[in-house]
Scaffold this motif. Structure first.
Motif, PDB file in Angstrom:
ATOM      1  N   GLU A   1      40.876   9.814 -15.276  1.00  0.00           N
ATOM      2  CA  GLU A   1      42.074   9.041 -15.609  1.00  0.00           C
ATOM      3  C   GLU A   1      42.208   7.823 -14.698  1.00  0.00           C
ATOM      4  OE1 GLU A   1      45.206  11.959 -15.360  1.00  0.00           O
ATOM      5  OE2 GLU A   1      44.989  12.500 -17.475  1.00  0.00           O
TER       6      GLU A   1
ATOM      7  N   GLN B   1      41.161  -0.383 -17.519  1.00  0.00           N
ATOM      8  CA  GLN B   1      42.147  -1.008 -18.395  1.00  0.00           C
ATOM      9  C   GLN B   1      42.832  -2.174 -17.690  1.00  0.00           C
ATOM     10  OE1 GLN B   1      45.160   1.614 -19.912  1.00  0.00           O
ATOM     11  NE2 GLN B   1      45.820   0.168 -21.448  1.00  0.00           N
TER      12      GLN B   1
ATOM     13  N   GLN C   1      42.241   3.939 -15.947  1.00  0.00           N
ATOM     14  CA  GLN C   1      43.349   3.035 -15.627  1.00  0.00           C
ATOM     15  C   GLN C   1      42.845   1.786 -14.913  1.00  0.00           C
ATOM     16  OE1 GLN C   1      46.088   5.513 -13.452  1.00  0.00           O
ATOM     17  NE2 GLN C   1      46.934   6.412 -15.313  1.00  0.00           N
TER      18      GLN C   1
END
Length: 82
Positions: free
Chosen positions: A52, A59, A56
């Motif tokens: 995760e 992104q 992130q």
């Protein structure tokens, strides 16, 4: 255990995801002891957090191309995943 956390942080996203999938298969098979299941679950949780965090970070680096009225690229804007 800190060595294992260090090892997980060194894994690429793909390697961490592959290991996480292996853990899920093992846990779903029901062939592990309770203690091993708990250890695998804890490792899987750390792998999930690592994946995760990497997603992130990726992104945050992505930018969306903005187009002007003439249809030509006119710059970039932060990516909005929604």
């Amino acid at each position: 255990m800190s060595d294992q956390r260090q090892d997980i942080q060194q894994l690429s996203f793909e390697a961490a995801l592959k290991r996480l999938e292996e853990i899920v298969r093992k846990l779903e098979s029901g062939e592990t002891s309770l203690d091993e299941s708990i250890e695998l679950y804890a490792e899987g949780d750390r792998l999930k957090q690592q994946c995760e965090a990497r997603l992130q970070a990726a992104q945050a680096k992505i930018e969306k191309i903005q187009f002007g009225r003439d249809g030509q690229p006119a710059g970039t804007a932060p990516f909005d995943g929604d």
